[in-house]
Design a protein around this motif. Sequence first.
Motif, PDB file in Angstrom:
ATOM      1  N   HIS A   5       0.849  -1.184   0.000  1.00 14.18           N
ATOM      2  CA  HIS A   5       0.000   0.000   0.000  1.00 14.18           C
ATOM      3  C   HIS A   5       0.886   1.236   0.000  1.00 14.18           C
ATOM      4  O   HIS A   5       1.759   1.384   0.859  1.00 14.18           O
ATOM      5  CB  HIS A   5      -0.921  -0.007   1.218  1.00 14.18           C
ATOM      6  CG  HIS A   5      -1.962  -1.080   1.123  1.00 14.18           C
ATOM      7  ND1 HIS A   5      -3.240  -0.832   0.720  1.00 14.18           N
ATOM      8  CD2 HIS A   5      -1.893  -2.413   1.337  1.00 14.18           C
ATOM      9  CE1 HIS A   5      -3.924  -1.953   0.698  1.00 14.18           C
ATOM     10  NE2 HIS A   5      -3.118  -2.938   1.077  1.00 14.18           N
ATOM     11  N   ILE A   6       0.644   2.092  -0.971  1.00  9.15           N
ATOM     12  CA  ILE A   6       1.423   3.317  -1.136  1.00  9.15           C
ATOM     13  C   ILE A   6       0.430   4.476  -1.198  1.00  9.15           C
ATOM     14  O   ILE A   6      -0.559   4.417  -1.935  1.00  9.15           O
ATOM     15  CB  ILE A   6       2.263   3.254  -2.422  1.00  9.15           C
ATOM     16  CG1 ILE A   6       3.250   2.094  -2.317  1.00  9.15           C
ATOM     17  CG2 ILE A   6       2.972   4.570  -2.690  1.00  9.15           C
ATOM     18  CD1 ILE A   6       3.851   1.666  -3.627  1.00  9.15           C
ATOM     19  N   SER A   7       0.686   5.508  -0.402  1.00 11.57           N
ATOM     20  CA  SER A   7      -0.188   6.684  -0.459  1.00 11.57           C
ATOM     21  C   SER A   7       0.623   7.868  -0.982  1.00 11.57           C
ATOM     22  O   SER A   7       1.837   7.947  -0.800  1.00 11.57           O
ATOM     23  CB  SER A   7      -0.798   6.982   0.908  1.00 11.57           C
ATOM     24  OG  SER A   7       0.209   7.277   1.845  1.00 11.57           O
ATOM     25  N   ILE A   8      -0.091   8.761  -1.636  1.00  6.71           N
ATOM     26  CA  ILE A   8       0.530   9.971  -2.172  1.00  6.71           C
ATOM     27  C   ILE A   8      -0.310  11.152  -1.705  1.00  6.71           C
ATOM     28  O   ILE A   8      -1.532  11.142  -1.820  1.00  6.71           O
ATOM     29  CB  ILE A   8       0.596   9.956  -3.709  1.00  6.71           C
ATOM     30  CG1 ILE A   8       1.151   8.638  -4.250  1.00  6.71           C
ATOM     31  CG2 ILE A   8       1.434  11.124  -4.208  1.00  6.71           C
ATOM     32  CD1 ILE A   8       1.055   8.499  -5.754  1.00  6.71           C
ATOM     33  N   VAL A  35      -2.386   1.909  -4.699  1.00  2.00           N
ATOM     34  CA  VAL A  35      -1.882   3.274  -4.577  1.00  2.00           C
ATOM     35  C   VAL A  35      -3.066   4.225  -4.440  1.00  2.00           C
ATOM     36  O   VAL A  35      -4.023   4.158  -5.217  1.00  2.00           O
ATOM     37  CB  VAL A  35      -1.024   3.654  -5.798  1.00  2.00           C
ATOM     38  CG1 VAL A  35      -0.307   4.978  -5.553  1.00  2.00           C
ATOM     39  CG2 VAL A  35      -0.003   2.561  -6.122  1.00  2.00           C
ATOM     40  N   THR A  36      -2.993   5.100  -3.444  1.00  2.00           N
ATOM     41  CA  THR A  36      -4.071   6.060  -3.197  1.00  2.00           C
ATOM     42  C   THR A  36      -3.532   7.484  -3.134  1.00  2.00           C
ATOM     43  O   THR A  36      -2.365   7.708  -2.812  1.00  2.00           O
ATOM     44  CB  THR A  36      -4.803   5.744  -1.874  1.00  2.00           C
ATOM     45  OG1 THR A  36      -3.861   5.757  -0.807  1.00  2.00           O
ATOM     46  CG2 THR A  36      -5.488   4.392  -1.927  1.00  2.00           C
ATOM     47  N   SER A  37      -4.402   8.418  -3.461  1.00  2.00           N
ATOM     48  CA  SER A  37      -4.093   9.844  -3.359  1.00  2.00           C
ATOM     49  C   SER A  37      -5.188  10.508  -2.544  1.00  2.00           C
ATOM     50  O   SER A  37      -6.365  10.188  -2.699  1.00  2.00           O
ATOM     51  CB  SER A  37      -4.052  10.477  -4.752  1.00  2.00           C
ATOM     52  OG  SER A  37      -4.113  11.887  -4.655  1.00  2.00           O
ATOM     53  N   SER A  38      -4.793  11.445  -1.710  1.00  3.49           N
ATOM     54  CA  SER A  38      -5.795  12.152  -0.904  1.00  3.49           C
ATOM     55  C   SER A  38      -6.056  13.566  -1.417  1.00  3.49           C
ATOM     56  O   SER A  38      -6.889  14.269  -0.856  1.00  3.49           O
ATOM     57  CB  SER A  38      -5.351  12.212   0.556  1.00  3.49           C
ATOM     58  OG  SER A  38      -4.142  12.938   0.665  1.00  3.49           O
ATOM     59  N   ASP A  39      -5.330  13.982  -2.473  1.00  9.68           N
ATOM     60  CA  ASP A  39      -5.545  15.359  -2.912  1.00  9.68           C
ATOM     61  C   ASP A  39      -5.748  15.524  -4.420  1.00  9.68           C
ATOM     62  O   ASP A  39      -6.806  15.949  -4.848  1.00  9.68           O
ATOM     63  CB  ASP A  39      -4.450  16.289  -2.383  1.00  9.68           C
ATOM     64  CG  ASP A  39      -3.040  15.792  -2.639  1.00  9.68           C
ATOM     65  OD1 ASP A  39      -2.857  14.834  -3.404  1.00  9.68           O
ATOM     66  OD2 ASP A  39      -2.101  16.392  -2.068  1.00  9.68           O
ATOM     67  N   VAL A  40      -4.763  15.210  -5.246  1.00  8.73           N
ATOM     68  CA  VAL A  40      -4.882  15.411  -6.697  1.00  8.73           C
ATOM     69  C   VAL A  40      -4.510  14.125  -7.439  1.00  8.73           C
ATOM     70  O   VAL A  40      -4.090  13.147  -6.831  1.00  8.73           O
ATOM     71  CB  VAL A  40      -3.985  16.582  -7.188  1.00  8.73           C
ATOM     72  CG1 VAL A  40      -4.378  17.889  -6.514  1.00  8.73           C
ATOM     73  CG2 VAL A  40      -2.518  16.297  -6.962  1.00  8.73           C
ATOM     74  N   THR A  41      -4.640  14.150  -8.759  1.00 10.54           N
ATOM     75  CA  THR A  41      -4.259  13.003  -9.585  1.00 10.54           C
ATOM     76  C   THR A  41      -2.750  12.968  -9.744  1.00 10.54           C
ATOM     77  O   THR A  41      -2.120  13.972 -10.077  1.00 10.54           O
ATOM     78  CB  THR A  41      -4.931  13.097 -10.972  1.00 10.54           C
ATOM     79  OG1 THR A  41      -6.342  13.098 -10.792  1.00 10.54           O
ATOM     80  CG2 THR A  41      -4.536  11.931 -11.847  1.00 10.54           C
ATOM     81  N   TYR A  42      -2.169  11.793  -9.477  1.00 10.53           N
ATOM     82  CA  TYR A  42      -0.738  11.564  -9.652  1.00 10.53           C
ATOM     83  C   TYR A  42      -0.565  10.371 -10.582  1.00 10.53           C
ATOM     84  O   TYR A  42      -1.519   9.713 -10.956  1.00 10.53           O
ATOM     85  CB  TYR A  42      -0.057  11.225  -8.315  1.00 10.53           C
ATOM     86  CG  TYR A  42      -0.099  12.317  -7.275  1.00 10.53           C
ATOM     87  CD1 TYR A  42       0.815  13.361  -7.309  1.00 10.53           C
ATOM     88  CD2 TYR A  42      -1.034  12.298  -6.249  1.00 10.53           C
ATOM     89  CE1 TYR A  42       0.788  14.354  -6.341  1.00 10.53           C
ATOM     90  CE2 TYR A  42      -1.071  13.287  -5.287  1.00 10.53           C
ATOM     91  CZ  TYR A  42      -0.150  14.313  -5.340  1.00 10.53           C
ATOM     92  OH  TYR A  42      -0.172  15.299  -4.382  1.00 10.53           O
ATOM     93  N   GLY A 100      -9.291   9.463  -4.015  1.00 12.39           N
ATOM     94  CA  GLY A 100     -10.511   8.843  -3.538  1.00 12.39           C
ATOM     95  C   GLY A 100     -10.736   7.414  -4.012  1.00 12.39           C
ATOM     96  O   GLY A 100     -11.766   6.823  -3.708  1.00 12.39           O
ATOM     97  N   TYR A 101      -9.804   6.840  -4.746  1.00 14.66           N
ATOM     98  CA  TYR A 101      -9.926   5.468  -5.252  1.00 14.66           C
ATOM     99  C   TYR A 101      -8.729   4.637  -4.810  1.00 14.66           C
ATOM    100  O   TYR A 101      -7.637   5.155  -4.592  1.00 14.66           O
ATOM    101  CB  TYR A 101      -9.971   5.454  -6.788  1.00 14.66           C
ATOM    102  CG  TYR A 101     -11.210   6.063  -7.365  1.00 14.66           C
ATOM    103  CD1 TYR A 101     -12.348   5.299  -7.579  1.00 14.66           C
ATOM    104  CD2 TYR A 101     -11.250   7.416  -7.684  1.00 14.66           C
ATOM    105  CE1 TYR A 101     -13.494   5.862  -8.106  1.00 14.66           C
ATOM    106  CE2 TYR A 101     -12.390   7.995  -8.207  1.00 14.66           C
ATOM    107  CZ  TYR A 101     -13.506   7.216  -8.422  1.00 14.66           C
ATOM    108  OH  TYR A 101     -14.639   7.785  -8.936  1.00 14.66           O
ATOM    109  N   SER A 102      -8.939   3.315  -4.739  1.00 13.92           N
ATOM    110  CA  SER A 102      -7.818   2.384  -4.588  1.00 13.92           C
ATOM    111  C   SER A 102      -7.402   2.000  -5.998  1.00 13.92           C
ATOM    112  O   SER A 102      -8.131   1.301  -6.700  1.00 13.92           O
ATOM    113  CB  SER A 102      -8.243   1.132  -3.808  1.00 13.92           C
ATOM    114  OG  SER A 102      -8.399   1.438  -2.455  1.00 13.92           O
TER     115      SER A 102
END
Length: 119
Positions: free
Chosen positions: A25-28, A52-59, A79-81
């Motif tokens: 699991h990797i978060s950005i 991989v998840t992001s809590s703010d923008v598309t990476y 907002g997605y896994s």
Amino acid sequence: MTLSPLIPWQNWLYWSTPTPTKEFHISISEYKFTLPSDGITIKVGEPVKFVVTSSDVTYGFGVFYKSGRMLFQIQVLPGYSNEIIWIFDEAGTYTIRSTEYSGPEHPSMVLPDAIMVVP
């Protein structure tokens, strides 16, 4: 869906889904990757899943050979896994980079030698 002769196991993967032996699991967030605390070590030939998840923008989540050539990448929507199963066929260390322009700090989103693949 495309099949490529450059990835030997891809034809096989088209017809069946390997069960990952490990899941990472990797978060950005705020232009920074957060990796598992014990790192990422994988055996050659072992199917693994990256979530991989992001809590703010598309990476982007791109994995690169030492030479700089890209091995694979996925777009990481907030907002997605965002998941991918991969089988590494070559030992070595791999770099993680963001492959989607996400703002002014995008060029600094590089983690050299972030993935260790062992024989």
